[in-house]
Design a protein around this motif. Structure first.
Motif, short mmCIF file in Angstrom:
data_model
loop_
_atom_site.label_atom_id
_atom_site.label_comp_id
_atom_site.label_asym_id
_atom_site.label_seq_id
_atom_site.Cartn_x
_atom_site.Cartn_y
_atom_site.Cartn_z
N PRO A 90 0.80 -1.23 0.00
CA PRO A 90 0.00 0.00 0.00
C PRO A 90 0.83 1.28 0.00
CG PRO A 90 -0.92 -1.58 1.55
CD PRO A 90 0.40 -2.14 1.10
N ARG A 91 1.95 1.32 0.74
CA ARG A 91 2.70 2.58 0.83
C ARG A 91 3.27 3.02 -0.51
NH1 ARG A 91 3.94 6.65 0.28
NH2 ARG A 91 5.19 8.13 1.45
N PRO A 92 4.04 2.16 -1.22
CA PRO A 92 4.51 2.60 -2.53
C PRO A 92 3.37 2.79 -3.53
CG PRO A 92 5.17 0.34 -2.10
CD PRO A 92 4.65 0.88 -0.82
N ALA A 93 2.27 2.06 -3.34
CA ALA A 93 1.14 2.23 -4.26
C ALA A 93 0.58 3.64 -4.19
CB ALA A 93 0.06 1.21 -3.95
N ARG A 94 0.64 4.28 -3.02
CA ARG A 94 0.17 5.67 -2.93
C ARG A 94 1.03 6.58 -3.79
NH1 ARG A 94 -0.82 4.21 2.58
NH2 ARG A 94 1.16 5.10 3.30
N ASP A 95 2.35 6.36 -3.78
CA ASP A 95 3.23 7.15 -4.65
C ASP A 95 2.97 6.83 -6.12
OD1 ASP A 95 4.44 8.31 -2.44
OD2 ASP A 95 6.01 6.79 -2.34
N LEU A 96 2.66 5.58 -6.40
CA LEU A 96 2.35 5.17 -7.76
C LEU A 96 1.12 5.89 -8.29
CD1 LEU A 96 2.69 3.30 -10.24
CD2 LEU A 96 1.41 1.55 -8.96
N VAL A 97 0.10 5.99 -7.45
CA VAL A 97 -1.11 6.71 -7.84
C VAL A 97 -0.79 8.17 -8.15
CG1 VAL A 97 -3.34 7.56 -7.00
CG2 VAL A 97 -2.70 5.17 -6.65
N GLU A 98 0.07 8.76 -7.35
CA GLU A 98 0.47 10.15 -7.59
C GLU A 98 1.21 10.29 -8.92
OE1 GLU A 98 3.26 13.57 -5.46
OE2 GLU A 98 2.35 11.97 -4.24
N ALA A 99 2.09 9.33 -9.22
CA ALA A 99 2.81 9.36 -10.49
C ALA A 99 1.87 9.20 -11.67
CB ALA A 99 3.88 8.28 -10.52
N ALA A 100 0.76 8.48 -11.45
CA ALA A 100 -0.19 8.20 -12.53
C ALA A 100 -1.13 9.37 -12.80
CB ALA A 100 -1.00 6.95 -12.20
N GLU A 101 -1.30 10.25 -11.85
CA GLU A 101 -2.30 11.32 -11.99
C GLU A 101 -2.13 12.15 -13.26
OE1 GLU A 101 -2.36 13.55 -8.38
OE2 GLU A 101 -3.53 12.02 -7.30
N PRO A 102 -0.90 12.57 -13.61
CA PRO A 102 -0.76 13.35 -14.85
C PRO A 102 -0.56 12.48 -16.10
CG PRO A 102 1.34 13.32 -13.71
CD PRO A 102 0.37 12.53 -12.86
N ARG A 103 -0.69 11.17 -15.97
CA ARG A 103 -0.43 10.25 -17.10
C ARG A 103 -1.70 9.46 -17.38
NH1 ARG A 103 4.39 10.80 -14.34
NH2 ARG A 103 6.20 11.12 -15.75
N ASP A 104 -2.37 9.82 -18.47
CA ASP A 104 -3.66 9.18 -18.75
C ASP A 104 -3.51 7.78 -19.30
OD1 ASP A 104 -2.76 9.77 -21.29
OD2 ASP A 104 -4.37 11.18 -21.77
N ARG A 105 -2.28 7.34 -19.59
CA ARG A 105 -2.06 5.97 -20.08
C ARG A 105 -1.59 5.02 -18.98
NH1 ARG A 105 0.63 8.98 -24.19
NH2 ARG A 105 2.67 8.25 -23.48
N LEU A 106 -1.40 5.51 -17.76
CA LEU A 106 -0.89 4.70 -16.66
C LEU A 106 -2.00 4.36 -15.69
CD1 LEU A 106 1.42 3.38 -15.13
CD2 LEU A 106 2.02 5.62 -14.18
N PHE A 107 -2.24 3.05 -15.51
CA PHE A 107 -3.36 2.57 -14.69
C PHE A 107 -2.81 1.77 -13.51
CE2 PHE A 107 -4.67 2.67 -19.18
CZ PHE A 107 -5.65 3.66 -19.10
N PRO A 108 -2.76 2.36 -12.31
CA PRO A 108 -2.24 1.63 -11.14
C PRO A 108 -3.26 0.63 -10.61
CG PRO A 108 -2.85 3.89 -10.53
CD PRO A 108 -3.08 3.76 -12.01
N LEU A 109 -2.76 -0.55 -10.25
CA LEU A 109 -3.60 -1.62 -9.71
C LEU A 109 -2.98 -2.10 -8.41
CD1 LEU A 109 -4.11 -3.70 -12.99
CD2 LEU A 109 -5.72 -2.06 -11.99
N LEU A 110 -3.69 -1.96 -7.30
CA LEU A 110 -3.23 -2.45 -6.00
C LEU A 110 -3.57 -3.94 -5.91
CD1 LEU A 110 -1.90 -1.88 -3.29
CD2 LEU A 110 -4.13 -1.19 -2.40
N LYS A 111 -2.70 -4.74 -6.52
CA LYS A 111 -2.92 -6.18 -6.63
C LYS A 111 -1.62 -6.91 -6.39
CE LYS A 111 -7.28 -5.83 -7.95
NZ LYS A 111 -8.42 -6.36 -7.13
#
Length: 212
Positions: free
Chosen positions: A93-114
């Motif tokens: 979960p912790r790095p996934a939060r940073d991943l979501v932030e990195a994805a916000e300006p990128r419409d082709r990046l879809f983060p999955l907490l899996k």
């Protein structure tokens, strides 16, 4: 290395009087920038190291990518800068939060907490026939993860994998770990290229493979 192996959208640019790999996108991890371009640090990215070492990854730019072990988004953000739809799987979960932030300006990046070890949990989201799987999962059974996720890969797709020996067995010789991992991979893949990544990542093996 020959830059002929670099995908479209990955170029070399000058940063602080040093020529470095770069992609065009918002910065993520404090990397140097030059206008819209951001330096790609191969010491923080296994895929970046593989590009620097001249691997023929089969990545050309614009492809659909399943990225396993996305962590906080350091490498997968670069991938999404040059690729098409990029599915980023991260379990913690912790790095996934940073991943979501990195994805916000990128419409082709879809983060999955899996969990990449359980592909059935995201099979309803990830399209079948992706062009590439890029994997950097620091856990035991890294080859097993690649084999389980082969279901998503197109017949002519590419697996681009970094095997971390110390995550498999901290007491065994890395070469022995790599051989065991490659034997497991060959259940589902034809291995096209392997080389150590020690110039940038100690006790890692880079692998490029295609489905059998």
């Amino acid at each position: 290395m020959s830059d002929r192996s670099l995908p479209d959208g990955v170029e070399r640019h000058e940063f602080e009087d040093e020529t470095r790999l770069a992609t065009r996108g918002p910065p993520v991890y404090g990397e140097p920038t030059d206008g819209d371009w951001r330096a790609w640090d191969p010491e923080r990215s296994k895929l970046g190291g593989m590009f620097e070492l001249g691997f023929d990854t089969g990545l050309t730019g614009g492809e659909t990518v399943l990225y396993l072990g996305a962590a906080s988004g350091t490498t997968v953000s670069h991938v999404a800068d040059f690729a098409g739809p990029t599915y980023a799987v991260e379990f913690a979960p912790r790095p996934a939060r940073d991943l979501v932030e990195a994805a916000e300006p990128r419409d082709r990046l879809f983060p999955l907490l899996k969990d990449a070890r359980k592909p059935t949990t995201y099979a309803h989201v990830v399209e079948s026939g992706v062009d590439a799987i890029v994997q950097d999962v620091a856990t035991r059974g890294q080859a097993d993860v690649a084999v389980r996720n082969a279901r998503f890969l197109a017949d002519d797709g590419r697996l681009v994998l970094a095997i971390k020996a110390r995550s498999e067995d901290s007491t065994a010789e890395p070469e022995a770990v790599f051989e065991r991992s490659l034997d497991r991979l060959r259940n589902a893949y034809e291995v096209l290229e392997t080389a150590r990544l020690d110039r940038f990542h100690e006790d890692h093996l880079g692998v490029v493979a295609t489905p059998k």
